[in-house]
Design a protein around this motif. Structure first.
Motif, short mmCIF file in Angstrom:
data_model
loop_
_atom_site.label_atom_id
_atom_site.label_comp_id
_atom_site.label_asym_id
_atom_site.label_seq_id
_atom_site.Cartn_x
_atom_site.Cartn_y
_atom_site.Cartn_z
N ASN A 205 0.83 -1.21 0.00
CA ASN A 205 0.00 0.00 0.00
C ASN A 205 0.86 1.26 0.00
OD1 ASN A 205 -1.77 -1.98 2.19
ND2 ASN A 205 -2.68 -1.36 0.25
N PRO A 206 1.88 1.30 -0.87
CA PRO A 206 2.79 2.45 -0.83
C PRO A 206 2.20 3.69 -1.47
CG PRO A 206 3.38 1.01 -2.64
CD PRO A 206 2.24 0.34 -1.92
N ARG A 207 2.58 4.83 -0.95
CA ARG A 207 2.31 6.11 -1.60
C ARG A 207 3.65 6.76 -1.92
NH1 ARG A 207 -2.23 9.56 1.46
NH2 ARG A 207 -1.63 11.01 -0.19
N HIS A 208 3.71 7.36 -3.08
CA HIS A 208 4.94 8.01 -3.54
C HIS A 208 4.77 9.51 -3.30
CE1 HIS A 208 8.30 8.34 -6.71
NE2 HIS A 208 8.09 9.55 -6.21
N ILE A 209 5.49 10.01 -2.32
CA ILE A 209 5.40 11.44 -1.99
C ILE A 209 6.80 12.04 -2.05
CG2 ILE A 209 4.79 13.13 -0.21
CD1 ILE A 209 2.62 11.22 0.70
N GLU A 210 6.92 13.13 -2.76
CA GLU A 210 8.22 13.77 -2.94
C GLU A 210 8.16 15.21 -2.47
OE1 GLU A 210 8.48 13.00 -7.12
OE2 GLU A 210 7.73 14.99 -7.67
N ILE A 211 9.31 15.71 -2.06
CA ILE A 211 9.42 17.08 -1.55
C ILE A 211 10.29 17.89 -2.50
CG2 ILE A 211 10.14 18.55 0.35
CD1 ILE A 211 7.87 16.80 1.21
N GLN A 212 9.77 19.04 -2.94
CA GLN A 212 10.55 19.96 -3.76
C GLN A 212 11.50 20.73 -2.85
OE1 GLN A 212 10.40 20.83 -7.38
NE2 GLN A 212 12.37 21.59 -6.62
N VAL A 213 12.80 20.63 -3.13
CA VAL A 213 13.78 21.39 -2.35
C VAL A 213 14.50 22.37 -3.27
CG1 VAL A 213 14.13 19.62 -0.60
CG2 VAL A 213 15.54 19.59 -2.68
N PHE A 214 15.11 23.37 -2.62
CA PHE A 214 15.89 24.35 -3.36
C PHE A 214 17.03 24.82 -2.47
CE2 PHE A 214 16.92 27.58 -6.34
CZ PHE A 214 16.29 27.22 -7.51
N GLY A 215 18.23 24.82 -3.04
CA GLY A 215 19.40 25.27 -2.29
C GLY A 215 20.16 26.34 -3.05
N ASP A 216 21.01 27.08 -2.32
CA ASP A 216 21.80 28.12 -2.98
C ASP A 216 23.28 27.76 -3.11
OD1 ASP A 216 22.71 28.38 -0.39
OD2 ASP A 216 22.04 30.45 -0.13
N GLY A 217 23.65 26.53 -2.70
CA GLY A 217 25.04 26.11 -2.78
C GLY A 217 25.93 26.74 -1.73
N LYS A 218 25.32 27.47 -0.79
CA LYS A 218 26.08 28.14 0.27
C LYS A 218 25.63 27.63 1.64
CE LYS A 218 26.23 32.24 -2.68
NZ LYS A 218 25.78 33.66 -2.83
N GLU A 226 5.13 19.34 -0.62
CA GLU A 226 5.14 18.01 -1.22
C GLU A 226 4.31 17.92 -2.49
OE1 GLU A 226 1.31 18.05 1.05
OE2 GLU A 226 3.33 18.78 1.46
N ARG A 227 4.59 16.83 -3.22
CA ARG A 227 3.76 16.41 -4.35
C ARG A 227 3.44 14.94 -4.16
NH1 ARG A 227 7.81 19.70 -7.39
NH2 ARG A 227 9.08 17.83 -7.58
N ASP A 228 2.21 14.56 -4.42
CA ASP A 228 1.82 13.15 -4.36
C ASP A 228 1.84 12.60 -5.77
OD1 ASP A 228 0.44 10.67 -4.17
OD2 ASP A 228 -0.55 11.36 -2.34
#
Length: 641
Positions: A205-218, A226-228
């Motif tokens: 019964n898996p759900r695939h949930i992902e998180i949008q991340v953003f970095g500045d390299g510093k 999240e997105r489902d």
């Protein structure tokens, strides 16, 4: 801000990047292969450079040609989009060595997260929960089978360098392991040049949930929620939405914190996605999710995040690549409303979603309130066998989930595609599914209910209307259906005409359609007009269209067709363009219905060709390694007495 960008990609993502770059005042440079010479992204850009033959291995994947084009045009930066060179660390290094900004993360971050085994070890050190499994170097079949036994079935075999469902197999029983392993390794080698795999526990019964991340390299990083992506077929995403149905604030905070920790662990710069598998058997829990992988690039489904946050992620990419700081802090980013995205593909749901190629005779995707359309093709474009067969992404937004789904459903009703087979009707059925509507589904939904989701066909009444138009072309002058593709045109005002038993081809298959004129109306003999279909004509033919499906209807010389069928009736034909990677039979072999005859690889995915009936192999037309066209004979079975 950078003053120019070369987009090292094609199709809808190239067009989407060009739009933002142009708004920011950047000069845009497109690249194109021979197959894409007349493509939409080429026409949209300020400049365009040819980079080689149609196969991606000879054009879009050749980093040196991309760099040559950048140097020749004075491009200050290269945006890789997704796919192709977007997660190629060597290419990112080459850009830096050439003094050209790579709009993406550092080569070290790509390498750290690019191989699933190493990434999982790194995440464990960073305190991010990971799925139980074997992520080591040993690749002997017997050893991996033993590890699968220790982990406990069901398990997933996954390509170490994989993505997009390629090189991935679910195995439920030990007896199935060897064959699944060999197939996964072969597919992984073809798609990524790396046959290595890892073994993981398959979460029920898996759900695939992902998180949008953003970095500045510093050292700074944020998440944009999240997105489902749980609605999947063969581990490939079909429907994506944000925010995730049933997500609690506590779980969102835990997943967001884990994703940011993952990004900071590699000092990430730019847009990336942390993908988690979550236990969907009940309410999403802060202790019920595990790291799967990180995609060190912009995701196909990024528009749903943009819709709910009001942010342009490509603009963020350009700003960070230009040396600016993080556009917003974590507490300045908020969720508003709901967004749902589907991927409209040229593929045939009736034949196991095999890729479909050819000219788009008709493409009508009218924009409407709350709907965004990202596409890289238009009417007259060719869907090539060389690349991913995406036609468009349809993204619907609303103040709540039900409004977004309703707007997407209405968009399906307004859309029209004719030419290659496509998944429009399938997507409409999926969005209407009660489990999707209530938000209570997992990654197995489509496979469990596939027969229902792919049920339906263009009705006889609609086909009869198309036949009537072909038999009596003067009817076109008396109906509005030829000019208006959204008018129901299965009724024609005709007087004193009658014809039955018209022989036609419907999508290349010969058939006889009995039509009659009763009271001046054309209909199927003995049937009643439903009024649900449409008849549309383009310069390439006449189409009967109904409920998202379209079939091409043509008149034929019946006697000539019968002779052709008699000569080739026993031939089992290739269902798509591709490369033959296995031939399993020889002349004289006796086969049963469903037995595998050969395997064709298309779009870096394997497709088995099976026997349509019991019989004896009379002729084998192909050899391993050969290229075949769609419809070409592969094996002939001797006629049965």
């Amino acid at each position: 801000m950078l003053d120019s960008v070369l987009i090292a990609n094609r199709g809808e993502i190239a067009c989407r990047i060009i739009k933002t770059a142009r708004r920011l005042g950047l000069r845009t440079i497109a690249v194109y292969s021979e197959a894409d010479r007349d493509a939409l992204h080429v026409r949209m850009a300020d400049e365009a450079v040819a980079i080689g033959p149609s196969p991606s291995a000879e054009s879009y994947l050749v980093g040196e040609r991309i760099l040559e084009a950048a140097r020749a045009t004075g491009a200050a930066s290269i945006h890789p989009g997704y796919g192709f060179l977007s997660e190629n660390a060597a290419f990112a290094e080459a850009c830096a060595a050439a003094g050209i900004v790579f709009v993406g993360p550092s080569a070290s971050a790509i390498r750290a997260m690019g191989l699933k085994d190493g990434a999982k070890a790194l995440m464990e050190k960073a305190g991010v929960p990971v799925v139980p499994g074997y992520h080591g170097e040993r690749q002997e079949a017997e050893f991996l089978k033993q590890k699968a036994y220790e982990i406990g079935y069901p398990v997933l075999i996954k390509a170490v360098a994989g993505g997009g469902g390629k090189g991935m197999r679910r195995v439920d029983k030990a007896i199935e392991f060897e064959a699944a392993l060999a197939s996964a390794q072969r597919e992984a080698k073809s798609a990524f040049g790396d046959a290595r795999v890892l073994i993981e526990k398959f979460v029920l019964n898996p759900r695939h949930i992902e998180i949008q991340v953003f970095g500045d390299g510093k050292g700074n990083a944020v998440h944009l929620f999240e997105r489902d992506c749980s609605a999947q077929r063969r581990h490939q995403k079909v429907l994506e939405e944000a925010p995730a149905p049933g997500m609690t604030e506590e779980t969102r905070a835990a997943m967001g914190a884990a994703a940011v920790a993952a990004a900071r662990a590699v000092n990430y710069a730019g847009a990336g996605t942390i993908e988690f598998i979550a236990d969907g058997s009940g309410t999403l829990r802060p202790d019920g999710f595990w790291f799967m992988e990180m995609n060190t690039r912009l995701q196909v489904e990024h528009p749903v995040t943009e819709m709910i946050t009001g942010q342009d992620l490509v603009e963020w990419q350009f700003r960070v690549a230009s040396g600016e700081g993080m556009p917003l802090s974590q507490d300045e980013i908020s969720i508003r409303g709901h967004a749902v995205e589907v991927r409209l593909y040229a593929e045939d749901p009736d034949t196991g979603f095999l890729p479909s190629t050819g000219r788009l005779d008709l493409l009508e995707l009218p924009e409407s309130e709350g709907v965004r359309i990202d596409t890289g093709v238009e009417t007259g474009a060719e869907i090539s066998a060389f690349y991913d067969p995406m036609i468009a992404k349809l993204i619907a937004y609303g103040p709540d989930r039900q409004t977004a789904l309703d707007r997407l459903a209405a968009q399906f009703d307004r859309s029209l595609i004719a030419g290659p087979k496509n998944n429009l009707a399938f997507l409409a059925a999926l969005v209407a599914h009660e489990d999707v509507r209530r938000g209570g589904f997992d990654t197995g939904l489509i496979d469990r209910d596939l027969a229902r989701l792919t049920a339906g066909e263009v009705g006889e009444e609609t086909i009869a209307a198309a036949v009537a138009a072909l038999v009596l072309p003067e009817a076109a002058a008396e109906t509005s259906g030829w000019q208006d593709p959204f008018a129901a045109t299965n009724a024609f005002e005709l007087t004193g005409r009658r014809q039955t038993g018209v022989r036609v081809e419907v999508d290349g298959e010969p058939r006889e359609v009995a039509i009659e004129w009763q009271g001046g109306t054309a209909s199927v003999a003995g049937g009643a007009a439903s009024g649900a279909g449409r008849v549309v004509r383009s310069d390439r033919g006449t189409y009967a269209v109904e409920a998202g499906r379209a079939v091409r209807v043509t008149l034929v010389d019946h006697l000539a067709r019968v002779a052709e069928d008699a000569d080739g009736a026993s031939a089992v034909k290739a269902p798509m363009h591709g490369k033959v990677i296995a031939v399993d039979v020889a002349p004289g072999d006796r086969v049963e219905k469903g037995a595998r005859l050969a395997v064709v690889e298309a779009m870096k995915m394997e497709h088995a060709i099976t026997a349509p009936r019991d019989g004896t192999v009379e002729t084998v037309f192909v050899t391993e390694g050969a290229q075949v066209d769609q419809g070409a004979p592969v094996v002939a079975l001797a006629d049965e007495d």
